[in-house]
Scaffold this motif. Structure first.
Motif, PDB file in Angstrom:
ATOM      1  N   GLY A  31      -5.455  -3.753  89.356  1.00  0.00           N
ATOM      2  CA  GLY A  31      -5.324  -2.326  89.456  1.00  0.00           C
ATOM      3  C   GLY A  31      -6.531  -1.502  89.151  1.00  0.00           C
ATOM      4  N   GLY A  32      -7.434  -2.108  88.517  1.00  0.00           N
ATOM      5  CA  GLY A  32      -8.830  -1.319  87.992  1.00  0.00           C
ATOM      6  C   GLY A  32      -9.511  -1.326  89.582  1.00  0.00           C
ATOM      7  N   LEU A  33      -9.501  -2.392  90.182  1.00  0.00           N
ATOM      8  CA  LEU A  33     -10.288  -2.766  91.328  1.00  0.00           C
ATOM      9  C   LEU A  33      -9.732  -1.743  92.269  1.00  0.00           C
ATOM     10  CD1 LEU A  33     -10.925  -6.623  91.572  1.00  0.00           C
ATOM     11  CD2 LEU A  33     -12.450  -4.931  91.149  1.00  0.00           C
ATOM     12  N   VAL A  34      -8.600  -1.581  92.521  1.00  0.00           N
ATOM     13  CA  VAL A  34      -7.793  -0.729  93.282  1.00  0.00           C
ATOM     14  C   VAL A  34      -8.431   0.813  93.132  1.00  0.00           C
ATOM     15  CG1 VAL A  34      -5.780   0.370  94.241  1.00  0.00           C
ATOM     16  CG2 VAL A  34      -5.870  -2.030  94.310  1.00  0.00           C
ATOM     17  N   ALA A  35      -8.390   1.088  91.765  1.00  0.00           N
ATOM     18  CA  ALA A  35      -8.617   2.510  91.202  1.00  0.00           C
ATOM     19  C   ALA A  35     -10.045   2.743  91.639  1.00  0.00           C
ATOM     20  CB  ALA A  35      -8.279   2.488  89.894  1.00  0.00           C
ATOM     21  N   LEU A  36     -10.976   1.619  91.410  1.00  0.00           N
ATOM     22  CA  LEU A  36     -12.386   1.989  91.416  1.00  0.00           C
ATOM     23  C   LEU A  36     -12.801   2.190  93.104  1.00  0.00           C
ATOM     24  CD1 LEU A  36     -14.133  -0.471  89.279  1.00  0.00           C
ATOM     25  CD2 LEU A  36     -14.128   2.062  89.178  1.00  0.00           C
ATOM     26  N   ASN A  37     -11.867   1.494  94.057  1.00  0.00           N
ATOM     27  CA  ASN A  37     -11.971   1.645  95.415  1.00  0.00           C
ATOM     28  C   ASN A  37     -11.542   2.855  96.005  1.00  0.00           C
ATOM     29  OD1 ASN A  37     -12.600   0.419  97.955  1.00  0.00           O
ATOM     30  ND2 ASN A  37     -10.769  -0.363  98.149  1.00  0.00           N
ATOM     31  N   PHE A  38     -10.678   3.545  95.439  1.00  0.00           N
ATOM     32  CA  PHE A  38     -10.121   4.766  95.905  1.00  0.00           C
ATOM     33  C   PHE A  38     -10.811   6.237  95.156  1.00  0.00           C
ATOM     34  CE2 PHE A  38      -6.817   1.939  97.597  1.00  0.00           C
ATOM     35  CZ  PHE A  38      -6.742   2.376  98.747  1.00  0.00           C
ATOM     36  N   ALA A  39     -11.560   5.775  94.037  1.00  0.00           N
ATOM     37  CA  ALA A  39     -11.990   6.907  93.208  1.00  0.00           C
ATOM     38  C   ALA A  39     -12.706   7.948  94.100  1.00  0.00           C
ATOM     39  CB  ALA A  39     -12.888   6.277  92.064  1.00  0.00           C
ATOM     40  N   ASN A  44     -13.487  13.302  97.196  1.00  0.00           N
ATOM     41  CA  ASN A  44     -13.995  14.009  98.330  1.00  0.00           C
ATOM     42  C   ASN A  44     -12.561  14.958  98.803  1.00  0.00           C
ATOM     43  OD1 ASN A  44     -16.316  12.727  98.141  1.00  0.00           O
ATOM     44  ND2 ASN A  44     -15.989  11.401  99.590  1.00  0.00           N
ATOM     45  N   LEU A  45     -11.603  14.252  98.810  1.00  0.00           N
ATOM     46  CA  LEU A  45     -10.219  14.985  99.169  1.00  0.00           C
ATOM     47  C   LEU A  45     -10.051  15.952  98.415  1.00  0.00           C
ATOM     48  CD1 LEU A  45      -8.018  15.086 101.417  1.00  0.00           C
ATOM     49  CD2 LEU A  45      -6.661  13.732  99.857  1.00  0.00           C
ATOM     50  N   ASP A  46     -10.201  16.030  96.967  1.00  0.00           N
ATOM     51  CA  ASP A  46      -9.965  16.963  96.163  1.00  0.00           C
ATOM     52  C   ASP A  46     -10.877  18.240  96.212  1.00  0.00           C
ATOM     53  OD1 ASP A  46      -8.884  18.257  93.610  1.00  0.00           O
ATOM     54  OD2 ASP A  46     -10.608  17.436  92.591  1.00  0.00           O
ATOM     55  N   ALA A  47     -12.280  17.871  96.661  1.00  0.00           N
ATOM     56  CA  ALA A  47     -13.154  18.838  96.792  1.00  0.00           C
ATOM     57  C   ALA A  47     -12.863  19.664  98.002  1.00  0.00           C
ATOM     58  CB  ALA A  47     -14.495  18.338  96.811  1.00  0.00           C
ATOM     59  N   SER A  48     -12.493  18.910  99.179  1.00  0.00           N
ATOM     60  CA  SER A  48     -12.150  19.716 100.458  1.00  0.00           C
ATOM     61  C   SER A  48     -10.877  20.549 100.201  1.00  0.00           C
ATOM     62  CB  SER A  48     -11.708  18.531 101.323  1.00  0.00           C
ATOM     63  OG  SER A  48     -12.898  17.859 101.879  1.00  0.00           O
ATOM     64  N   VAL A  49      -9.775  20.114  99.583  1.00  0.00           N
ATOM     65  CA  VAL A  49      -8.645  20.916  99.159  1.00  0.00           C
ATOM     66  C   VAL A  49      -8.965  22.234  98.525  1.00  0.00           C
ATOM     67  CG1 VAL A  49      -6.451  20.941  98.129  1.00  0.00           C
ATOM     68  CG2 VAL A  49      -7.054  19.200  99.708  1.00  0.00           C
ATOM     69  N   GLY A  50      -9.615  21.956  97.397  1.00  0.00           N
ATOM     70  CA  GLY A  50     -10.095  23.039  96.469  1.00  0.00           C
ATOM     71  C   GLY A  50     -10.903  23.904  97.262  1.00  0.00           C
ATOM     72  N   SER A  51     -11.871  23.618  98.258  1.00  0.00           N
ATOM     73  CA  SER A  51     -12.482  24.727  98.760  1.00  0.00           C
ATOM     74  C   SER A  51     -11.681  25.397  99.755  1.00  0.00           C
ATOM     75  CB  SER A  51     -13.762  24.179  99.396  1.00  0.00           C
ATOM     76  OG  SER A  51     -13.551  23.212 100.370  1.00  0.00           O
ATOM     77  N   ALA A  52     -10.752  24.694 100.340  1.00  0.00           N
ATOM     78  CA  ALA A  52      -9.791  25.298 101.296  1.00  0.00           C
ATOM     79  C   ALA A  52      -8.939  26.276 100.620  1.00  0.00           C
ATOM     80  CB  ALA A  52      -8.981  24.460 101.951  1.00  0.00           C
TER      81      ALA A  52
END
Length: 74
Positions: A31-39, A44-52
């Protein structure tokens, strides 16, 4: 003394507990490895949605909200 050591080695009372501890540690590690892989992609997606959403246009006359999710051209 050797009899006590032999008896200790023959006991299987904690074997199931050790198995569960090892399996739980493996699941938590994966689970930790998956979380680090998707962080980073999620950030980046959060920043894009926030700016939109910060540039969203709202109209109070007919309650329409428009958001442009296309990537800005450089």
């Amino acid at each position: 003394m050797l009899n006590r050591i032999a008896e200790f080695l023959e006991q299987e009372d904690g074997a199931v507990t050790v198995d569960w501890v090892v399996l739980t540690a493996a699941i938590v590690g994966m689970g930790g490895l998956v979380a680090l892989n998707f962080a980073e992609p999620v950030q980046n997606l959060d920043a894009s949605v926030g700016s939109a959403l910060s540039s969203a246009a709202t109209h109070t006359d007919n309650q329409v909200i428009t958001v442009n999710f296309s990537t800005p051209e450089s």
